[in-house]
Structure formats: structure tokens, C-alpha cells
Design a protein around this motif. Structure first.
Motif, PDB file in Angstrom:
ATOM      1  N   GLY A 295     -26.448  41.711  19.767  1.00  0.00           N
ATOM      2  CA  GLY A 295     -27.719  41.854  19.054  1.00  0.00           C
ATOM      3  C   GLY A 295     -28.039  40.697  18.132  1.00  0.00           C
ATOM      4  O   GLY A 295     -29.060  40.712  17.449  1.00  0.00           O
ATOM      5  N   ASP A 296     -27.176  39.690  18.091  1.00  0.00           N
ATOM      6  CA  ASP A 296     -27.423  38.505  17.264  1.00  0.00           C
ATOM      7  C   ASP A 296     -28.161  37.483  18.110  1.00  0.00           C
ATOM      8  O   ASP A 296     -27.580  36.815  18.945  1.00  0.00           O
ATOM      9  CB  ASP A 296     -26.101  37.923  16.763  1.00  0.00           C
ATOM     10  CG  ASP A 296     -26.290  36.657  15.929  1.00  0.00           C
ATOM     11  OD1 ASP A 296     -27.438  36.369  15.546  1.00  0.00           O
ATOM     12  OD2 ASP A 296     -25.283  35.977  15.681  1.00  0.00           O
ATOM     13  N   HIS A 297     -29.466  37.356  17.894  1.00  0.00           N
ATOM     14  CA  HIS A 297     -30.290  36.446  18.694  1.00  0.00           C
ATOM     15  C   HIS A 297     -30.568  35.136  17.973  1.00  0.00           C
ATOM     16  O   HIS A 297     -31.433  34.381  18.389  1.00  0.00           O
ATOM     17  CB  HIS A 297     -31.604  37.128  19.066  1.00  0.00           C
ATOM     18  CG  HIS A 297     -31.404  38.363  19.880  1.00  0.00           C
ATOM     19  ND1 HIS A 297     -32.396  39.277  20.078  1.00  0.00           N
ATOM     20  CD2 HIS A 297     -30.326  38.851  20.546  1.00  0.00           C
ATOM     21  CE1 HIS A 297     -31.952  40.271  20.826  1.00  0.00           C
ATOM     22  NE2 HIS A 297     -30.696  40.026  21.118  1.00  0.00           N
ATOM     23  N   SER A 298     -29.833  34.850  16.917  1.00  0.00           N
ATOM     24  CA  SER A 298     -30.109  33.651  16.118  1.00  0.00           C
ATOM     25  C   SER A 298     -29.820  32.350  16.856  1.00  0.00           C
ATOM     26  O   SER A 298     -30.337  31.309  16.487  1.00  0.00           O
ATOM     27  CB  SER A 298     -29.296  33.682  14.826  1.00  0.00           C
ATOM     28  OG  SER A 298     -27.908  33.648  15.110  1.00  0.00           O
ATOM     29  N   MET A 299     -28.999  32.403  17.904  1.00  0.00           N
ATOM     30  CA  MET A 299     -28.683  31.187  18.655  1.00  0.00           C
ATOM     31  C   MET A 299     -29.607  30.984  19.845  1.00  0.00           C
ATOM     32  O   MET A 299     -29.435  30.041  20.606  1.00  0.00           O
ATOM     33  CB  MET A 299     -27.236  31.233  19.142  1.00  0.00           C
ATOM     34  CG  MET A 299     -26.216  31.164  18.032  1.00  0.00           C
ATOM     35  SD  MET A 299     -24.526  31.256  18.647  1.00  0.00           S
ATOM     36  CE  MET A 299     -24.426  29.746  19.592  1.00  0.00           C
TER      37      MET A 299
ATOM     38  N   PRO B 108     -19.541  28.842  24.931  1.00  0.00           N
ATOM     39  CA  PRO B 108     -18.728  29.955  24.420  1.00  0.00           C
ATOM     40  C   PRO B 108     -19.459  30.703  23.300  1.00  0.00           C
ATOM     41  O   PRO B 108     -20.017  30.107  22.394  1.00  0.00           O
ATOM     42  CB  PRO B 108     -17.473  29.272  23.859  1.00  0.00           C
ATOM     43  CG  PRO B 108     -17.486  27.884  24.400  1.00  0.00           C
ATOM     44  CD  PRO B 108     -18.888  27.560  24.783  1.00  0.00           C
ATOM     45  N   GLY B 109     -19.460  32.013  23.412  1.00  0.00           N
ATOM     46  CA  GLY B 109     -20.033  32.855  22.370  1.00  0.00           C
ATOM     47  C   GLY B 109     -21.511  33.151  22.522  1.00  0.00           C
ATOM     48  O   GLY B 109     -22.021  34.052  21.858  1.00  0.00           O
ATOM     49  N   LEU B 110     -22.213  32.444  23.366  1.00  0.00           N
ATOM     50  CA  LEU B 110     -23.662  32.627  23.483  1.00  0.00           C
ATOM     51  C   LEU B 110     -23.999  34.013  24.044  1.00  0.00           C
ATOM     52  O   LEU B 110     -24.810  34.741  23.481  1.00  0.00           O
ATOM     53  CB  LEU B 110     -24.260  31.525  24.346  1.00  0.00           C
ATOM     54  CG  LEU B 110     -25.749  31.302  24.224  1.00  0.00           C
ATOM     55  CD1 LEU B 110     -26.127  30.933  22.797  1.00  0.00           C
ATOM     56  CD2 LEU B 110     -26.208  30.209  25.160  1.00  0.00           C
ATOM     57  N   ARG B 111     -23.358  34.384  25.150  1.00  0.00           N
ATOM     58  CA  ARG B 111     -23.617  35.705  25.754  1.00  0.00           C
ATOM     59  C   ARG B 111     -23.134  36.824  24.836  1.00  0.00           C
ATOM     60  O   ARG B 111     -23.811  37.842  24.682  1.00  0.00           O
ATOM     61  CB  ARG B 111     -22.956  35.823  27.111  1.00  0.00           C
ATOM     62  CG  ARG B 111     -23.188  37.186  27.765  1.00  0.00           C
ATOM     63  CD  ARG B 111     -22.564  37.281  29.144  1.00  0.00           C
ATOM     64  NE  ARG B 111     -23.246  36.455  30.096  1.00  0.00           N
ATOM     65  CZ  ARG B 111     -24.353  36.810  30.748  1.00  0.00           C
ATOM     66  NH1 ARG B 111     -24.904  37.970  30.515  1.00  0.00           N
ATOM     67  NH2 ARG B 111     -24.903  36.006  31.612  1.00  0.00           N
ATOM     68  N   GLU B 112     -21.978  36.635  24.210  1.00  0.00           N
ATOM     69  CA  GLU B 112     -21.434  37.660  23.327  1.00  0.00           C
ATOM     70  C   GLU B 112     -22.366  37.916  22.143  1.00  0.00           C
ATOM     71  O   GLU B 112     -22.578  39.056  21.739  1.00  0.00           O
ATOM     72  CB  GLU B 112     -20.041  37.257  22.819  1.00  0.00           C
ATOM     73  CG  GLU B 112     -18.977  37.262  23.903  1.00  0.00           C
ATOM     74  CD  GLU B 112     -18.993  36.020  24.774  1.00  0.00           C
ATOM     75  OE1 GLU B 112     -19.686  35.029  24.436  1.00  0.00           O
ATOM     76  OE2 GLU B 112     -18.315  36.027  25.818  1.00  0.00           O
ATOM     77  N   ASN B 113     -22.929  36.835  21.569  1.00  0.00           N
ATOM     78  CA  ASN B 113     -23.881  37.002  20.460  1.00  0.00           C
ATOM     79  C   ASN B 113     -25.111  37.770  20.902  1.00  0.00           C
ATOM     80  O   ASN B 113     -25.622  38.623  20.183  1.00  0.00           O
ATOM     81  CB  ASN B 113     -24.301  35.639  19.906  1.00  0.00           C
ATOM     82  CG  ASN B 113     -23.244  35.016  19.041  1.00  0.00           C
ATOM     83  OD1 ASN B 113     -22.257  35.651  18.701  1.00  0.00           O
ATOM     84  ND2 ASN B 113     -23.428  33.757  18.700  1.00  0.00           N
ATOM     85  N   TRP B 114     -25.624  37.460  22.099  1.00  0.00           N
ATOM     86  CA  TRP B 114     -26.812  38.148  22.602  1.00  0.00           C
ATOM     87  C   TRP B 114     -26.535  39.642  22.794  1.00  0.00           C
ATOM     88  O   TRP B 114     -27.314  40.490  22.388  1.00  0.00           O
ATOM     89  CB  TRP B 114     -27.255  37.518  23.923  1.00  0.00           C
ATOM     90  CG  TRP B 114     -28.461  38.185  24.501  1.00  0.00           C
ATOM     91  CD1 TRP B 114     -28.482  39.191  25.423  1.00  0.00           C
ATOM     92  CD2 TRP B 114     -29.817  37.911  24.181  1.00  0.00           C
ATOM     93  NE1 TRP B 114     -29.762  39.550  25.707  1.00  0.00           N
ATOM     94  CE2 TRP B 114     -30.608  38.785  24.959  1.00  0.00           C
ATOM     95  CE3 TRP B 114     -30.444  37.016  23.326  1.00  0.00           C
ATOM     96  CZ2 TRP B 114     -31.992  38.773  24.895  1.00  0.00           C
ATOM     97  CZ3 TRP B 114     -31.822  37.005  23.274  1.00  0.00           C
ATOM     98  CH2 TRP B 114     -32.581  37.882  24.048  1.00  0.00           C
TER      99      TRP B 114
END
Length: 115
Positions: free
Chosen positions: A84-88, A75-81
Motif C-alpha cells: 500500500g506504499d505508493h510513494s515510489m 528490489p522492493g518496488l513490488r513489495e511497497n506497492w
């Protein structure tokens, strides 16, 4: 590391000893970051040493523990990408797993053949 392991084994009364040759049981350690022991294999020849499959399985589990992007359905991995948040995501994490000699930015990388 070998001397430290030998001292640790002798200190805990471990290791099968032969009075003439003084051999040590060979140990194979799988380590997590920070030199944390994940698994220990001990023994002679084929019955106590890890197989390639044992090592592959252990290293896969260690990598799963330290990489937040291991499960792409998390959960949240695709949404972060997409935000523009690539920290994960592994290659974009700040200095995570980067060797000291690695280039700092993609533009600093040397392309073989001079392209």
C-alpha cells in the motif's frame, strides 16, 4: 534563457564570430530538473544538431535518473506497492512532476463528455 546562454558563451571566449553579421553557434541543451545541464549539442545545420534519436536517448536517461519506478524489477518496488506504499510510483508521488494546474485528487479530475 537565450540571452543568458549568449552571455555565458561570450564570457568564456566561445562561439565562432563573424565581424559583419555577428552570428552565434546554435546550442541545444537537454536539461534535468532544476535546470541542470545534462548534455549540450552545438553546431550548424545537420552535423552539430541533435537528431530525434539523440534527444530521445538523452531524455530517456534523464527520466531514468529521476524516476524511482523506472525499473519495475528494482528490489522492493513490488513489495511497497502490495503493502500500500505508493510513494515510489510515479503518479502517486507527492507533487513530483505535477503541474500547478493539475487536479489534486482523481475525484477532482474532469472527465470529457461528462461521464
Amino acid at each position: 534563457m537565450n540571452d543568458l546562454l549568449k552571455l555565458a558563451i561570450e564570457g568564456h571566449g566561445g562561439g565562432q564570430r563573424d565581424s559583419y553579421y555577428d552570428p552565434m553557434i546554435p546550442y541545444t541543451l537537454v536539461l534535468k530538473p532544476g535546470l541542470v545541464v545534462y548534455s549540450v549539442y552545438n553546431g550548424y545545420w545537420f552535423w552539430g544538431r541533435p537528431s530525434f534519436e539523440d534527444l530521445r536517448r538523452d531524455l530517456r536517461e534523464v527520466t531514468r535518473e529521476i524516476r524511482p519506478d523506472w525499473d519495475l524489477a528494482a528490489p522492493g518496488l513490488r513489495e511497497n506497492w502490495e503493502a500500500g506504499d505508493h510513494s515510489m510510483h510515479h503518479p502517486y508521488q507527492a507533487d513530483h512532476g505535477r503541474s500547478p494546474s493539475a487536479p489534486n485528487m482523481a475525484s477532482d479530475a474532469v472527465v470529457p463528455g461528462g461521464a
